[in-house]
Design a protein around this motif. Structure first.
Motif, PDB file in Angstrom:
ATOM      1  N   VAL B  68      18.908  45.368 -18.765  1.00 41.07           N
ATOM      2  CA  VAL B  68      20.050  46.200 -19.166  1.00 41.07           C
ATOM      3  C   VAL B  68      20.330  46.008 -20.655  1.00 41.07           C
ATOM      4  O   VAL B  68      20.645  46.961 -21.381  1.00 41.07           O
ATOM      5  CB  VAL B  68      21.285  45.852 -18.307  1.00 41.07           C
ATOM      6  CG1 VAL B  68      22.522  46.486 -18.888  1.00 41.07           C
ATOM      7  CG2 VAL B  68      21.086  46.345 -16.907  1.00 41.07           C
ATOM      8  N   GLN B  69      20.186  44.763 -21.124  1.00 42.55           N
ATOM      9  CA  GLN B  69      20.391  44.500 -22.551  1.00 42.55           C
ATOM     10  C   GLN B  69      19.426  45.324 -23.391  1.00 42.55           C
ATOM     11  O   GLN B  69      19.815  45.961 -24.377  1.00 42.55           O
ATOM     12  CB  GLN B  69      20.176  43.009 -22.811  1.00 42.55           C
ATOM     13  CG  GLN B  69      19.985  42.634 -24.258  1.00 42.55           C
ATOM     14  CD  GLN B  69      21.279  42.267 -24.939  1.00 42.55           C
ATOM     15  OE1 GLN B  69      22.301  42.215 -24.296  1.00 42.55           O
ATOM     16  NE2 GLN B  69      21.217  42.040 -26.218  1.00 42.55           N
ATOM     17  N   VAL B  72      20.203  49.317 -22.637  1.00 45.57           N
ATOM     18  CA  VAL B  72      21.495  49.827 -23.093  1.00 45.57           C
ATOM     19  C   VAL B  72      21.729  49.501 -24.562  1.00 45.57           C
ATOM     20  O   VAL B  72      22.042  50.384 -25.367  1.00 45.57           O
ATOM     21  CB  VAL B  72      22.633  49.252 -22.213  1.00 45.57           C
ATOM     22  CG1 VAL B  72      23.968  49.588 -22.820  1.00 45.57           C
ATOM     23  CG2 VAL B  72      22.550  49.813 -20.824  1.00 45.57           C
ATOM     24  N   TYR B  73      21.528  48.238 -24.939  1.00 42.86           N
ATOM     25  CA  TYR B  73      21.871  47.854 -26.309  1.00 42.86           C
ATOM     26  C   TYR B  73      20.849  48.376 -27.306  1.00 42.86           C
ATOM     27  O   TYR B  73      21.162  49.196 -28.162  1.00 42.86           O
ATOM     28  CB  TYR B  73      21.990  46.333 -26.425  1.00 42.86           C
ATOM     29  CG  TYR B  73      23.423  45.873 -26.328  1.00 42.86           C
ATOM     30  CD1 TYR B  73      24.323  46.234 -27.306  1.00 42.86           C
ATOM     31  CD2 TYR B  73      23.860  45.096 -25.291  1.00 42.86           C
ATOM     32  CE1 TYR B  73      25.633  45.826 -27.226  1.00 42.86           C
ATOM     33  CE2 TYR B  73      25.170  44.688 -25.206  1.00 42.86           C
ATOM     34  CZ  TYR B  73      26.044  45.055 -26.183  1.00 42.86           C
ATOM     35  OH  TYR B  73      27.342  44.659 -26.111  1.00 42.86           O
TER      36      TYR B  73
END
Lengths: 99, 276
Positions: B68-69, B72-73
């Motif tokens: 997710v990091q 998303v980031y």
């Protein structure tokens, strides 16, 4: 090496982000420094989850990411609208709430 | 007892190696983000930091959060940053002027103090911590990381999770409201009104700026326009692009004016053969 090293790394990243917020003048770079601080806190949350042996820390990190995404969207929209009216992205030049 | 706890708290060699590779990378990215003058360079340094942090999450038995990091980031948020940087303009770099006197110095002092404070507290409180670990028989057990996080989110954290959906919708609507420009209400001026405004002096000059390549031998944006006497029109120089210098264009200007060396009979372009 112990898992404490991750917490030290997280502390250093948080400090660098805080210094960046204080030093930089460009609003977008200031925003990136805030993101760095959120990431540092996420790293310590993940480390705490691993140290405690349950997943609550990871779930908290997930919520931090969601809030950060929402914050980035609104913050960048604010920076863009300020840039549209003032033609500047510097935090020094915006000293009025309107116009 | 204490020795046994410390023995339990040490990590494997592979994890130590990956930490000592990824940790300095993350730190270097963070420092580069602060010290880079160009905002785009800052954004790319931050991407490096976030990628390293994502890998560190995966090393620390949090594969879901690691992916997710990265998605998303580094995938979404940093690309959003880069888009806004492009909209605001590449030359929106930091000014070096200190508005508050001694601000950098005091920020550095405060930063060192904060670092000492946090690292001291962390190092003292966690010197003999027991690492429970997310091994296969505890929290990640049986179904793996993603399924367990999903079960937690939809049982213990159900109400906060619903609240985040409200937050995301509010953020999306807010961004649309802030980013929307109503061009109709501002009143578009007709061409006639624009011409009158130009000649009344509301603009710097009545005519548009000379375009690149006008009276010149190329139509590239990097080529300045030439005035009828052969000199470079200063208003046609782009602020962002380094323009071709005037002496580079001297030969071409001579060939246009007809004062240069005469072209050979078999030359494809005037002046080219003699220059070799």
């Amino acid at each position: 090496m112990t898992p404490t090293y991750y917490l030290l790394l997280s502390a250093l990243l948080f400090t660098i982000g805080a210094v960046g917020v204080l030093v930089r003048r460009n609003a977008i770079v200031v925003f990136m420094c805030v993101e760095l601080m959120l990431n540092a806190v996420n790293l310590s949350l993940v480390t705490f989850a691993r140290l405690n042996g349950d997943l609550h820390g990871q779930v908290m990190g997930f919520f931090v990411m969601v809030v950060a995404a929402a914050e980035v969207v609104v913050g960048l929209a604010i920076i863009l609208s300020i840039f549209r009216t003032r033609r500047t992205a510097s935090v020094d030049d915006s000293n009025l709430l309107k116009y | 007892m204490l020795l046994a706890q410390q023995g339990a708290a040490t990590v494997s060699t592979g994890e130590a190696v990956s930490f000592w590779v990824l940790g300095p990378l993350a730190l270097a990215g963070a420092l580069g983000m602060i010290f880079a003058r160009n905002a785009v360079h800052s954004a790319l340094f931050l991407v490096m930091t976030m990628l390293s942090l994502g890998c560190i999450y995966m090393v620390q038995q949090a594969p879901f959060l690691g992916f997710v990091q990265i998605i998303v980031y580094t995938g979404a948020i940093m690309m959003l940053f880069l888009f806004v940087l492009m909209l605001v303009g590449r030359d929106a770099s930091d000014s070096v002027v200190e508005v508050l006197r001694g601000q950098r110095l005091w920020a550095g002092v405060l930063g060192v103090g904060l670092a000492v404070l946090i690292t001291g507290a962390v190092a003292r409180s966690l010197i003999d911590v027991t690492d429970q670990g997310l091994a296969a028989d505890t929290a990640n057990g049986g179904r793996g990381n993603v399924a367990n996080i999903g079960q937690l989110i939809f049982s213990d954290y159900l109400f906060p999770f619903e609240l985040t959906s409200a937050l995301l919708i509010t953020a999306a609507v807010g961004a649309m409201v802030l980013g929307y420009v109503n061009r109709e209400q501002r009143g578009r001026r007709t061409q006639k009104e624009l011409v009158e405004a130009r000649f009344r002096g509301e603009h710097d000059r009545p005519s548009p700026l000379p375009g690149p390549g006008v009276f010149a031998t190329a139509n590239s944006v990097a080529t300045p326009a030439l005035l009828p006497d052969g000199s470079v029109a200063p208003e046609s120089l782009s602020r962002l692009i380094e323009s071709t210098t005037a002496d580079k264009l001297a030969a071409e200007r001579e060939s246009v004016a007809g004062t240069g060396p005469a072209a050979g009979t078999r030359a494809l372009a005037p002046g080219k053969e003699e220059s070799r």
